[in-house]
Design a protein around this motif. Structure first.
Motif, PDB file in Angstrom:
ATOM      1  N   GLY A   1       0.572   7.244   4.524  1.00  0.00           N
ATOM      2  CA  GLY A   1       1.295   8.421   3.962  1.00  0.00           C
ATOM      3  C   GLY A   1       1.039   8.969   2.826  1.00  0.00           C
ATOM      4  O   GLY A   1      -0.051   9.074   2.284  1.00  0.00           O
ATOM      5  N   GLU A   2       2.107   9.680   1.943  1.00  0.00           N
ATOM      6  CA  GLU A   2       1.751  10.207   0.874  1.00  0.00           C
ATOM      7  C   GLU A   2       1.918   9.213  -0.233  1.00  0.00           C
ATOM      8  O   GLU A   2       3.427   8.743  -0.246  1.00  0.00           O
ATOM      9  N   LEU A   3       1.172   8.958  -1.215  1.00  0.00           N
ATOM     10  CA  LEU A   3       1.511   8.442  -2.333  1.00  0.00           C
ATOM     11  C   LEU A   3       1.773   9.161  -3.469  1.00  0.00           C
ATOM     12  O   LEU A   3       0.886   9.779  -4.217  1.00  0.00           O
ATOM     13  N   ASP A   4       3.017   9.468  -3.728  1.00  0.00           N
ATOM     14  CA  ASP A   4       3.537  10.573  -4.687  1.00  0.00           C
ATOM     15  C   ASP A   4       4.719  10.162  -5.615  1.00  0.00           C
ATOM     16  O   ASP A   4       5.061   8.891  -5.564  1.00  0.00           O
ATOM     17  N   LEU A   5       5.253  10.983  -6.097  1.00  0.00           N
ATOM     18  CA  LEU A   5       6.313  10.617  -7.115  1.00  0.00           C
ATOM     19  C   LEU A   5       7.546  10.120  -6.692  1.00  0.00           C
ATOM     20  O   LEU A   5       8.346   8.881  -6.948  1.00  0.00           O
TER      21      LEU A   5
ATOM     22  N   ASP B   1      -5.273   5.153   5.039  1.00  0.00           N
ATOM     23  CA  ASP B   1      -4.188   6.144   5.786  1.00  0.00           C
ATOM     24  C   ASP B   1      -3.486   6.825   4.949  1.00  0.00           C
ATOM     25  O   ASP B   1      -2.420   7.632   5.222  1.00  0.00           O
ATOM     26  N   VAL B   2      -3.733   6.835   3.400  1.00  0.00           N
ATOM     27  CA  VAL B   2      -3.153   7.613   2.535  1.00  0.00           C
ATOM     28  C   VAL B   2      -3.941   8.995   2.549  1.00  0.00           C
ATOM     29  O   VAL B   2      -5.112   9.113   2.176  1.00  0.00           O
ATOM     30  N   PHE B   3      -3.080   9.921   2.931  1.00  0.00           N
ATOM     31  CA  PHE B   3      -3.845  11.228   3.042  1.00  0.00           C
ATOM     32  C   PHE B   3      -3.482  12.204   1.698  1.00  0.00           C
ATOM     33  O   PHE B   3      -3.926  13.368   1.757  1.00  0.00           O
TER      34      PHE B   3
END
Length: 122
Positions: free
Chosen positions: A20-24, A51-53
């Protein structure tokens, strides 16, 4: 794709698969999972980021903090960042390269390469 972190064991390596998304919003989840692994005595960690997009600066901060934590425990951290992966290429790979911090990490193209050798026991 929803963010998730799954845990696996490959020989002497603990593997955290991130998707997924690695974000805040999601980076604290990964930070917590890394801390839990270390608290359980696991010092040799592979972060599978295939799988980090998307990864923003808070995600990069978690990766750098994980490296620091593992090194302080005399452990080893390896990242899986395929040249082609996560749809159109590893976004994390591009972000780390653009920020000039990719060289801080031991990077592998796939899980087989990352766990190829058994870590030295402490």
């Amino acid at each position: 794709m929803a963010f998730k972190v799954t845990d696996d064991q490959q020989g002497g390596w603990s593997v955290l698969r991130v998707a997924g998304e690695l974000d805040l919003l999601t980076s604290p989840v990964l930070r917590q999972r890394v801390h839990e692994a270390v608290a359980q005595g696991r010092r040799h960690l592979v972060l599978d980021l295939s799988d980090v997009f998307f990864c923003d600066s808070s995600g990069v901060g978690v990766l750098i903090a994980a490296r620091r934590l593992i090194r302080s425990c005399q452990g080893r951290l390896r990242l899986i960042l395929p040249a082609r992966g996560a749809v159109d290429g590893s976004h994390v790979n591009r972000v780390l390269g653009a920020l000039g911090v990719r060289r801080l990490f031991d990077v592998y193209p796939d899980l087989a390469a990352a766990v190829d050798e058994e870590p030295l026991s402490a």
